[in-house]
Design a protein around this motif. Structure first.
Motif, mmCIF file in Angstrom:
data_model
loop_
_atom_site.group_PDB
_atom_site.id
_atom_site.type_symbol
_atom_site.label_atom_id
_atom_site.label_comp_id
_atom_site.label_asym_id
_atom_site.label_seq_id
_atom_site.Cartn_x
_atom_site.Cartn_y
_atom_site.Cartn_z
ATOM 1 N N ARG A 172 43.048 40.600 37.422
ATOM 2 C CA ARG A 172 41.872 41.385 37.838
ATOM 3 C C ARG A 172 41.046 41.810 36.623
ATOM 4 N NH1 ARG A 172 42.365 42.425 43.230
ATOM 5 N NH2 ARG A 172 44.482 42.314 44.085
ATOM 6 N N LEU A 173 41.717 42.166 35.533
ATOM 7 C CA LEU A 173 40.992 42.493 34.307
ATOM 8 C C LEU A 173 40.260 41.272 33.752
ATOM 9 C CD1 LEU A 173 43.475 44.850 32.399
ATOM 10 C CD2 LEU A 173 41.325 45.468 33.533
ATOM 11 N N ALA A 174 40.864 40.105 33.925
ATOM 12 C CA ALA A 174 40.199 38.877 33.478
ATOM 13 C C ALA A 174 38.893 38.667 34.233
ATOM 14 C CB ALA A 174 41.129 37.684 33.684
ATOM 15 N N TYR A 175 38.904 38.947 35.526
ATOM 16 C CA TYR A 175 37.685 38.784 36.316
ATOM 17 C C TYR A 175 36.640 39.847 35.987
ATOM 18 C CZ TYR A 175 39.649 35.012 39.098
ATOM 19 O OH TYR A 175 40.162 33.802 39.501
ATOM 20 N N LEU A 176 37.077 41.052 35.640
ATOM 21 C CA LEU A 176 36.128 42.064 35.169
ATOM 22 C C LEU A 176 35.488 41.616 33.860
ATOM 23 C CD1 LEU A 176 38.023 45.400 35.955
ATOM 24 C CD2 LEU A 176 36.025 44.466 37.145
ATOM 25 N N GLY A 177 36.272 40.968 33.004
ATOM 26 C CA GLY A 177 35.719 40.409 31.779
ATOM 27 C C GLY A 177 34.682 39.326 32.060
ATOM 28 N N ALA A 178 34.940 38.502 33.075
ATOM 29 C CA ALA A 178 33.981 37.461 33.457
ATOM 30 C C ALA A 178 32.675 38.079 33.952
ATOM 31 C CB ALA A 178 34.583 36.561 34.530
ATOM 32 N N ALA A 179 32.775 39.189 34.698
ATOM 33 C CA ALA A 179 31.573 39.872 35.179
ATOM 34 C C ALA A 179 30.756 40.418 34.013
ATOM 35 C CB ALA A 179 31.961 41.012 36.131
ATOM 36 N N ALA A 180 31.448 40.972 33.013
ATOM 37 C CA ALA A 180 30.752 41.491 31.833
ATOM 38 C C ALA A 180 30.061 40.377 31.063
ATOM 39 C CB ALA A 180 31.753 42.224 30.936
ATOM 40 N N TYR A 181 30.725 39.227 30.963
ATOM 41 C CA TYR A 181 30.137 38.064 30.275
ATOM 42 C C TYR A 181 28.847 37.620 30.967
ATOM 43 C CZ TYR A 181 29.568 33.021 29.510
ATOM 44 O OH TYR A 181 29.055 31.775 29.283
ATOM 45 N N ALA A 182 28.866 37.493 32.298
ATOM 46 C CA ALA A 182 27.670 37.075 33.032
ATOM 47 C C ALA A 182 26.554 38.103 32.889
ATOM 48 C CB ALA A 182 28.019 36.871 34.508
ATOM 49 N N ALA A 183 26.902 39.383 32.880
ATOM 50 C CA ALA A 183 25.894 40.425 32.736
ATOM 51 C C ALA A 183 25.222 40.359 31.360
ATOM 52 C CB ALA A 183 26.534 41.796 32.948
ATOM 53 N N LEU A 184 25.992 40.051 30.317
ATOM 54 C CA LEU A 184 25.423 39.932 28.975
ATOM 55 C C LEU A 184 24.447 38.753 28.884
ATOM 56 C CD1 LEU A 184 28.531 40.704 26.726
ATOM 57 C CD2 LEU A 184 26.453 42.085 26.945
#
Length: 423
Positions: A172-184
């Motif tokens: 789940r933390l990995a997917y939160l990291g993916a969301a942050a990457y797309a937002a950047l």
């Protein structure tokens, strides 16, 4: 001078900025192709899913993406590529958040659907901006960078997602990291939005007199009558079956066939994509020097098919099988820029978004149909068949590319003959 052609050279810095931003965005879309497959072992563990069920998630992603891609080309041609591209990035943020909060199969299905919706307009939007904004002399390199960043996105996803999961113990933390990457990435595109504004620039593929090739009263769907469009579609379909085999199932198949640990076999996707990226760098130089692009495509894909079939025969050691599978990506990568230029030559003037949208929907259809079939093969223990299917699909792709090349050559001879008669 024709108004469609810029009278002054485009500065390298301007071209490089556009190419870089579109490359970054394209890499992000390929990263989100892999939102779910690298996490299959953890999702099987936590939700008790089968490979067939996981393959269906991949199908949902690509069915939505494929339908949306064909329609997205018309939207891009009507309202412009930039707003469509920004909206797609918003969908990726939502998809990663949905995956992070998933409590079961339905939540994963929602994540797959949102990611597919975000992926849908990428190719028509990307290629419209590149053809509109990048100068003719650098267009081949632009296609090469576009392909390279796509492969890098595919290569990054398994390392990023599995790495965070392994380090933290939480997918789940990995997917939160993916969301942050797309937002950047979204924030960067908004900041540099003037460089991807397709309302400015010239249609790079339209040389003087090209506009005359598209009658003013021609129907928007007329391009669908061109055999070359559907042959390009079939080429993408077959080569994507191979890509689906490698991305979703090569790691588990190598683990089962050669006894490799999952931590090692899962890296085969990254290796394949990195070799593909290297191939695209080299292919970007080839595309400007070769007239018959279909011959380059055929040679490269034939070598890749032979390597994948060799892995399926189980004649190699485990480590060597991984290396050979990765090396097959080099052949696929070399063919990439030639493939994109071949489509460009097949596209009629003024229909770039529609043609790329239709042709690239073959990629989505290939993923959508291949994933559940290959998943059933895995469930049935037919792991060697994954590599044979991948090799056979490349051979069918070679046939499609050859027919496209013949069609373009015939059309060029017909136009040349008509010009001589008119003179």
């Amino acid at each position: 001078m024709n108004s469609l052609v810029s009278p002054t050279p485009v500065p390298l810095r301007q071209d490089a900025r556009t190419i870089g931003l579109i490359g970054l965005a394209h890499g992000s879309s390929h990263f989100f192709h892999m939102l779910l497959p690298p996490m299959f072992p953890w999702l099987i563990r936590d939700f008790g899913l089968s490979y067939s069920e996981l393959g269906l998630l991949v199908s949902v992603f690509f069915v939505i993406s494929g339908i949306g891609q064909a329609l997205g080309g018309f939207v891009v041609d009507r309202i412009g590529a930039r707003p469509v591209l920004l909206g797609a990035m918003v969908c990726f943020v939502a998809a990663a958040l949905a995956a992070a909060m998933a409590q079961g199969y339905a939540g994963l299905m929602l994540a797959a659907a949102l990611a597919g919706l975000g992926n849908a307009p990428f190719h028509p939007a990307d290629f419209t901006i590149l053809n509109k904004r990048v100068s003719v002399a650098r267009l081949g390199h632009a296609f090469s960078v576009h392909g390279i960043t796509g492969n890098l996105g595919w290569a990054l996803a398994p390392v990023f997602l599995a790495g965070i999961t392994t380090a933290t113990g939480s997918w789940r933390l990995a997917y939160l990291g993916a969301a942050a990457y797309a937002a950047l990435v979204l924030a960067l595109l908004l900041w540099q939005r003037d460089a991807i504004d397709d309302r400015q620039g010239t249609w790079a593929h339209q040389q003087p007199g090209a506009a005359a090739a598209a009658p003013a009263g021609e129907h928007a769907m007329a391009f669908l009558k061109l055999p070359s469009v559907w042959l390009c579609f079939s080429f993408f379909f077959w080569t994507t079956v191979t890509l689906s085999a490698v991305q979703s199932f090569a790691g588990p198949a190598l683990q089962a066939m050669y006894g490799l640990p999952l931590s090692l076999s899962s890296l085969v996707v990254t290796g394949y994509m990195l070799c593909g990226a290297l191939g695209m760098v080299l292919g970007g130089f080839l595309v400007a020097r070769v007239a018959r692009l279909e011959r380059v495509i055929a040679l490269c894909l034939l070598v890749a098919a032979a390597l994948l079939a060799l892995v399926g025969l189980q004649w190699l050691s485990g480590t060597l099988a991984m290396l050979v599978t990765a090396a097959a990506g080099l052949g696929a990568g070399l063919a990439g820029p030639s493939r994109d230029m071949l489509i460009k030559r097949a596209a009629p003037p003024g229909a770039t978004g529609r043609v790329y949208g239709t042709v690239y929907s073959g990629l989505d259809l290939g993923f959508a149909l291949a994933a559940p079939v290959l998943g059933r093969m895995m469930d049935a223990g037919q792991t060697h068949g994954i590599f044979f299917a991948a090799a056979g699909a490349l051979l069918l792709g070679v046939g499609s590319a050859a027919l496209v090349g013949q069609g373009i050559a015939l059309r060029a001879r017909t136009v040349s003959a008509g010009a001589k008669m008119a003179a």
